[in-house]
Motif scaffolding. Structure first.
Motif, PDB file in Angstrom:
ATOM      1  N   ASN A  70       0.803  -1.219   0.000  1.00  0.00           N
ATOM      2  CA  ASN A  70       0.000   0.000   0.000  1.00  0.00           C
ATOM      3  C   ASN A  70       0.842   1.279   0.000  1.00  0.00           C
ATOM      4  O   ASN A  70       0.599   2.205   0.775  1.00  0.00           O
ATOM      5  N   PRO A  71       1.851   1.346  -0.865  1.00  0.00           N
ATOM      6  CA  PRO A  71       2.658   2.567  -0.900  1.00  0.00           C
ATOM      7  C   PRO A  71       1.937   3.679  -1.655  1.00  0.00           C
ATOM      8  O   PRO A  71       1.061   3.415  -2.482  1.00  0.00           O
ATOM      9  N   ASN A  72       2.315   4.922  -1.373  1.00  0.00           N
ATOM     10  CA  ASN A  72       1.955   6.020  -2.266  1.00  0.00           C
ATOM     11  C   ASN A  72       2.950   5.966  -3.425  1.00  0.00           C
ATOM     12  O   ASN A  72       4.149   5.791  -3.216  1.00  0.00           O
ATOM     13  N   LEU A  73       2.457   6.133  -4.647  1.00  0.00           N
ATOM     14  CA  LEU A  73       3.316   6.057  -5.827  1.00  0.00           C
ATOM     15  C   LEU A  73       3.270   7.362  -6.603  1.00  0.00           C
ATOM     16  O   LEU A  73       2.225   8.023  -6.641  1.00  0.00           O
ATOM     17  N   TYR A  74       4.377   7.702  -7.232  1.00  0.00           N
ATOM     18  CA  TYR A  74       4.518   8.998  -7.886  1.00  0.00           C
ATOM     19  C   TYR A  74       5.236   8.858  -9.222  1.00  0.00           C
ATOM     20  O   TYR A  74       6.162   8.051  -9.367  1.00  0.00           O
ATOM     21  N   TRP A  75       4.828   9.678 -10.192  1.00  0.00           N
ATOM     22  CA  TRP A  75       5.566   9.865 -11.438  1.00  0.00           C
ATOM     23  C   TRP A  75       6.006  11.330 -11.520  1.00  0.00           C
ATOM     24  O   TRP A  75       5.177  12.240 -11.370  1.00  0.00           O
ATOM     25  N   TYR A  76       7.309  11.526 -11.746  1.00  0.00           N
ATOM     26  CA  TYR A  76       7.865  12.851 -11.957  1.00  0.00           C
ATOM     27  C   TYR A  76       8.541  12.886 -13.323  1.00  0.00           C
ATOM     28  O   TYR A  76       8.999  11.871 -13.838  1.00  0.00           O
ATOM     29  N   ARG A  77       8.647  14.088 -13.867  1.00  0.00           N
ATOM     30  CA  ARG A  77       9.422  14.287 -15.075  1.00  0.00           C
ATOM     31  C   ARG A  77      10.418  15.422 -14.820  1.00  0.00           C
ATOM     32  O   ARG A  77      10.087  16.424 -14.185  1.00  0.00           O
ATOM     33  N   GLN A  78      11.616  15.226 -15.354  1.00  0.00           N
ATOM     34  CA  GLN A  78      12.648  16.248 -15.208  1.00  0.00           C
ATOM     35  C   GLN A  78      13.217  16.564 -16.584  1.00  0.00           C
ATOM     36  O   GLN A  78      13.848  15.711 -17.211  1.00  0.00           O
ATOM     37  N   ALA A  79      12.975  17.785 -17.048  1.00  0.00           N
ATOM     38  CA  ALA A  79      13.582  18.224 -18.298  1.00  0.00           C
ATOM     39  C   ALA A  79      15.055  18.546 -18.034  1.00  0.00           C
ATOM     40  O   ALA A  79      15.454  18.766 -16.883  1.00  0.00           O
ATOM     41  N   ALA A  80      15.838  18.574 -19.076  1.00  0.00           N
ATOM     42  CA  ALA A  80      17.277  18.794 -18.947  1.00  0.00           C
ATOM     43  C   ALA A  80      17.564  20.078 -18.183  1.00  0.00           C
ATOM     44  O   ALA A  80      17.074  21.153 -18.540  1.00  0.00           O
ATOM     45  N   ARG A  96      16.514  21.066 -15.355  1.00  0.00           N
ATOM     46  CA  ARG A  96      15.384  21.634 -14.629  1.00  0.00           C
ATOM     47  C   ARG A  96      15.062  20.812 -13.390  1.00  0.00           C
ATOM     48  O   ARG A  96      15.649  19.756 -13.151  1.00  0.00           O
ATOM     49  N   GLY A  97      14.088  21.303 -12.622  1.00  0.00           N
ATOM     50  CA  GLY A  97      13.667  20.592 -11.425  1.00  0.00           C
ATOM     51  C   GLY A  97      12.686  19.488 -11.750  1.00  0.00           C
ATOM     52  O   GLY A  97      12.352  19.227 -12.906  1.00  0.00           O
ATOM     53  N   LEU A  98      12.198  18.827 -10.712  1.00  0.00           N
ATOM     54  CA  LEU A  98      11.265  17.724 -10.879  1.00  0.00           C
ATOM     55  C   LEU A  98       9.837  18.239 -10.934  1.00  0.00           C
ATOM     56  O   LEU A  98       9.412  19.008 -10.069  1.00  0.00           O
ATOM     57  N   GLN A  99       9.117  17.787 -11.924  1.00  0.00           N
ATOM     58  CA  GLN A  99       7.717  18.158 -12.074  1.00  0.00           C
ATOM     59  C   GLN A  99       6.850  16.960 -11.714  1.00  0.00           C
ATOM     60  O   GLN A  99       6.983  15.890 -12.317  1.00  0.00           O
ATOM     61  N   LEU A 100       5.983  17.117 -10.730  1.00  0.00           N
ATOM     62  CA  LEU A 100       5.084  16.029 -10.352  1.00  0.00           C
ATOM     63  C   LEU A 100       4.018  15.872 -11.426  1.00  0.00           C
ATOM     64  O   LEU A 100       3.316  16.831 -11.760  1.00  0.00           O
ATOM     65  N   LEU A 101       3.894  14.672 -11.965  1.00  0.00           N
ATOM     66  CA  LEU A 101       2.906  14.398 -13.002  1.00  0.00           C
ATOM     67  C   LEU A 101       1.658  13.740 -12.421  1.00  0.00           C
ATOM     68  O   LEU A 101       0.536  14.190 -12.648  1.00  0.00           O
ATOM     69  N   PHE A 102       1.858  12.650 -11.702  1.00  0.00           N
ATOM     70  CA  PHE A 102       0.740  11.889 -11.127  1.00  0.00           C
ATOM     71  C   PHE A 102       1.167  11.329  -9.780  1.00  0.00           C
ATOM     72  O   PHE A 102       2.346  11.083  -9.537  1.00  0.00           O
ATOM     73  N   GLY A 146      -0.213  20.510   0.207  1.00  0.00           N
ATOM     74  CA  GLY A 146      -1.499  19.861  -0.017  1.00  0.00           C
ATOM     75  C   GLY A 146      -1.620  18.570   0.756  1.00  0.00           C
ATOM     76  O   GLY A 146      -2.298  17.656   0.314  1.00  0.00           O
ATOM     77  N   GLY A 147      -0.940  18.480   1.871  1.00  0.00           N
ATOM     78  CA  GLY A 147      -1.017  17.236   2.637  1.00  0.00           C
ATOM     79  C   GLY A 147       0.199  16.373   2.389  1.00  0.00           C
ATOM     80  O   GLY A 147       1.008  16.628   1.519  1.00  0.00           O
ATOM     81  N   TYR A 148       0.342  15.338   3.140  1.00  0.00           N
ATOM     82  CA  TYR A 148       1.565  14.549   3.078  1.00  0.00           C
ATOM     83  C   TYR A 148       1.561  13.529   1.950  1.00  0.00           C
ATOM     84  O   TYR A 148       2.558  12.867   1.724  1.00  0.00           O
ATOM     85  N   GLN A 149       0.486  13.410   1.234  1.00  0.00           N
ATOM     86  CA  GLN A 149       0.461  12.449   0.140  1.00  0.00           C
ATOM     87  C   GLN A 149       1.037  13.043  -1.145  1.00  0.00           C
ATOM     88  O   GLN A 149       1.786  12.395  -1.856  1.00  0.00           O
ATOM     89  N   LYS A 150       0.701  14.270  -1.408  1.00  0.00           N
ATOM     90  CA  LYS A 150       1.201  14.943  -2.602  1.00  0.00           C
ATOM     91  C   LYS A 150       2.544  15.577  -2.278  1.00  0.00           C
ATOM     92  O   LYS A 150       2.638  16.425  -1.405  1.00  0.00           O
ATOM     93  N   VAL A 151       3.575  15.165  -2.983  1.00  0.00           N
ATOM     94  CA  VAL A 151       4.927  15.639  -2.697  1.00  0.00           C
ATOM     95  C   VAL A 151       5.474  16.353  -3.927  1.00  0.00           C
ATOM     96  O   VAL A 151       5.647  15.741  -4.979  1.00  0.00           O
ATOM     97  N   THR A 152       5.717  17.644  -3.806  1.00  0.00           N
ATOM     98  CA  THR A 152       6.238  18.405  -4.940  1.00  0.00           C
ATOM     99  C   THR A 152       7.612  18.974  -4.601  1.00  0.00           C
ATOM    100  O   THR A 152       7.901  19.294  -3.453  1.00  0.00           O
ATOM    101  N   PHE A 153       8.437  19.089  -5.628  1.00  0.00           N
ATOM    102  CA  PHE A 153       9.785  19.606  -5.471  1.00  0.00           C
ATOM    103  C   PHE A 153       9.860  21.014  -6.049  1.00  0.00           C
ATOM    104  O   PHE A 153       9.248  21.314  -7.058  1.00  0.00           O
ATOM    105  N   GLY A 154      10.657  21.864  -5.403  1.00  0.00           N
ATOM    106  CA  GLY A 154      10.936  23.184  -5.961  1.00  0.00           C
ATOM    107  C   GLY A 154      12.072  23.088  -6.952  1.00  0.00           C
ATOM    108  O   GLY A 154      12.400  22.003  -7.446  1.00  0.00           O
ATOM    109  N   THR A 155      12.699  24.205  -7.242  1.00  0.00           N
ATOM    110  CA  THR A 155      13.773  24.214  -8.236  1.00  0.00           C
ATOM    111  C   THR A 155      15.097  23.733  -7.670  1.00  0.00           C
ATOM    112  O   THR A 155      15.988  23.350  -8.410  1.00  0.00           O
ATOM    113  N   GLY A 156      15.229  23.738  -6.354  1.00  0.00           N
ATOM    114  CA  GLY A 156      16.445  23.242  -5.749  1.00  0.00           C
ATOM    115  C   GLY A 156      17.606  24.220  -5.809  1.00  0.00           C
ATOM    116  O   GLY A 156      17.540  25.254  -6.478  1.00  0.00           O
TER     117      GLY A 156
END
Lengths: 113, 110
Positions: free
Chosen positions: A30-40, A42-48, B93-103
């Protein structure tokens, strides 16, 4: 111990072709799962992100979609790739606790030509 | 939402102590502050996490003032291998949604 797998490691696809990236987690439930994308460069963009089977939250409206058919499987898809879809795709998992850290997979380098 | 602000880049010589500060004015009462390190072509890796005051582990220290509106990651005696991007995260937005800044891109110079 927990491990996270992603494949393929690299992928070169033509514009307009479909995409399927897979991520699986072992050693946890039951983990939380994440997809991120990182353009060259750049930082990480949360997708889903997903907190359970069949539960998907989309952060960026685009031509990508995600699915979670099983508890520890997370799939990123596209019907038609765009040039702007190129980047480094990272899958991550996290426990359901508030202070739990994220663990990232090795990533997939996608180049759309 | 607890947005974070960090310097875009920093340079440091080998052997020096490096302090990277992150601002998070809208941090929520239950939010933790977490720092990650990312090398090129790799996913971020957890460094340290704290809620208040000071936390220390074998890699770094994290200083959090009483108002928790900022935090400082301290790397003692950096080496060339510490060259990386460092991200400060606060629950958004809570501990489930995790977003990163530019660093913060740290460049360690010989």
């Amino acid at each position: 111990s927990q491990t996270i797998h992603q494949w393929p490691a690299t992928l070169v696809q033509p514009v307009g072709s479909p995409l399927s990236l897979e991520c699986t987690v072992e050693g946890t439930s039951n983990p939380n799962l994440y997809w991120y994308r990182q353009a060259a460069g750049r930082g990480l963009q949360l997708l889903f992100y997903s907190v359970g089977i069949g539960q998907i939250s989309s952060e960026v409206p685009q031509n990508l979609s995600a699915s979670r058919p099983q508890d520890r499987q997370f799939i990123l898809s596209s019907k038609k790739l765009l040039l702007s879809d190129s980047g480094f795709y990272l899958c991550a998992w996290k426990g359901s606790g508030r202070g739990d850290e994220q663990f990232f997979g090795p990533g997939t380098r996608l180049t759309v030509l | 939402l607890a947005k974070t602000t960090q310097p875009i880049s920093m340079d440091s010589y080998e052997g020096q102590e490096v302090n990277i500060t992150c601002s998070h004015n809208n941090i929520a009462t239950n939010d933790y502050i977490t720092w990650y390190q990312q090398f090129p072509s790799q996913g971020p890796r957890f460094i340290i996490q704290g809620y208040k005051t000071k936390v220390t582990n074998e890699v770094a220290s994290l200083f959090i003032p009483a108002d928790r509106k900022s935090s400082t990651l301290s790397l003692p005696r950096v080496s060339l291998s510490d060259t990386a991007v460092y991200y400060c995260l606060v629950g958004v937005g809570g501990y489930q949604k995790v977003t990163f800044g530019t660093g913060t891109k740290l460049q360690v110079i010989p």
